[in-house]
Design an enzyme around this catalytic site. Structure first.
Site, PDB file in Angstrom:
ATOM      1  N   VAL A  60       0.804  -1.223   0.000  1.00  0.00           N
ATOM      2  CA  VAL A  60       0.000   0.000   0.000  1.00  0.00           C
ATOM      3  C   VAL A  60       0.834   1.269   0.000  1.00  0.00           C
ATOM      4  O   VAL A  60       0.278   2.366  -0.095  1.00  0.00           O
ATOM      5  CB  VAL A  60      -1.001   0.021   1.180  1.00  0.00           C
ATOM      6  CG1 VAL A  60      -2.010  -1.104   1.056  1.00  0.00           C
ATOM      7  CG2 VAL A  60      -0.274  -0.019   2.527  1.00  0.00           C
ATOM      8  N   TYR A 152       3.358   7.525  14.300  1.00  0.00           N
ATOM      9  CA  TYR A 152       2.159   6.697  14.198  1.00  0.00           C
ATOM     10  C   TYR A 152       0.930   7.473  14.671  1.00  0.00           C
ATOM     11  O   TYR A 152      -0.107   7.494  14.007  1.00  0.00           O
ATOM     12  CB  TYR A 152       2.353   5.437  15.043  1.00  0.00           C
ATOM     13  CG  TYR A 152       1.199   4.461  15.012  1.00  0.00           C
ATOM     14  CD1 TYR A 152       1.196   3.378  14.138  1.00  0.00           C
ATOM     15  CD2 TYR A 152       0.128   4.587  15.893  1.00  0.00           C
ATOM     16  CE1 TYR A 152       0.149   2.468  14.119  1.00  0.00           C
ATOM     17  CE2 TYR A 152      -0.927   3.691  15.893  1.00  0.00           C
ATOM     18  CZ  TYR A 152      -0.906   2.631  15.001  1.00  0.00           C
ATOM     19  OH  TYR A 152      -1.956   1.726  14.999  1.00  0.00           O
TER      20      TYR A 152
END
Length: 282
Positions: A60, A152
């Site tokens: 991805v 993150y």
């Protein structure tokens, strides 16, 4: 069989939340295109299904891979009804005063850019499909610090905002966009990123489960199926009046510090009250 005959794309489907969700969709009648870079994990996911799972290798971080995945699913089934943009990993673990540009960009590409282009390349195949929707994986880390590495957390906060603006952009096509925010789920997302050997990963999962019992009101570790259940709800007709929002599935960990839900732990105001009561007694 809420998804009988529907075409669903799930990224990050070789393990953890993606695997559980792919199995849940296929178990309810969907034709699931399960995508990942882990070929062996994908094969195991497909073998565990009692429905239809088509495996597809997809990185991805490569937009050409994402487009090829969406084009293939649509070409082989006639269109796409739901995309679960879920693929991810822990990303770069450095603090903001130490992270290098390459680590920051790699994390954003994997966790945020991939979601944007998962939407971008699926939409042409979803227009006109009744009930079409996206579900994106965000995180409790999007709410504040302390749940994950910095990059993150920022990426997952971006996923939440992308979910909102995406919902606004796609309303003209009657396509819904929602997100799910997992808490501490007992998967290998961070242990894998650390390169732990398998035996240490098992120990780490045990530690997460034990910690979860102490860290949140629901005294058990979260499981991948807990998130899969939420994703299927958001993708279903039962959530047809929901778009641009997210579901926290976190065992209550974001309610507040422990004293907010554990009567055995005194909070600030309890301590002040005791001081006040003591002063009055004197």
């Amino acid at each position: 069989m809420r998804f009988n005959g529907k075409t669903v794309v799930v990224t990050g489907a070789a393990s953890g939340i993606g695997r559980a969700t792919a199995l849940a969709f296929s178990g309810e009648g969907a034709i699931v295109y399960a995508a990942d870079i882990d070929d062996a994990g994908l094969a195991a996911t497909a073998a565990a299904s009692n429905g239809t799972i088509v495996t597809a290798r997809c990185d991805v971080t490569r937009t050409e891979d994402i487009k090829a995945l969406m084009d293939r699913a649509a070409a082989e089934t006639g269109g796409i009804d739901c995309v679960f943009n879920n693929a991810g990993a822990g990303g770069d673990r450095a603090a903001i005063d130490e992270i290098e540009p390459e680590g920051w960009d790699r994390t954003m590409d994997l966790l945020l850019r991939s979601v944007a282009f998962g939407i971008r390349y699926a939409v042409p195949h979803m227009i006109g499909r009744k009930g079409a929707s996206f579900v994106n994986t965000s995180s409790v880390a999007a709410i504040g610090p302390g749940y994950s590495p910095t990059a993150y957390a920022v990426a997952k906060a971006g996923v939440l905002h992308l979910t909102k603006v995406g919902a606004a952009d796609l309303a003209k096509h009657q396509i819904r966009v929602n997100a799910v925010q997992p808490g501490f789920i007992n998967t290998n997302i961070f242990t894998s990123a650390m390169g732990m050997p398998e035996d240490l990963e098992l120990q780490a999962k045990g530690a997460i489960a034990a910690m979860s019992k102490q860290a949140q009101p629901i005294a058990r570790g979260g499981q991948a199926d807990d998130i899969a259940n939420a994703v299927l709800f958001l993708a279903s007709e039962a959530a047809s009046f929901m778009t641009g929002t997210s579901l926290l599935v976190d065992g209550g960990i974001t309610i507040g510090p422990r004293h907010s839900w554990d009567p055995e732990i005194p909070g600030l105001f309890d301590a002040l009250q005791k001081m006040a009561d003591g002063g009055k007694a004197a």
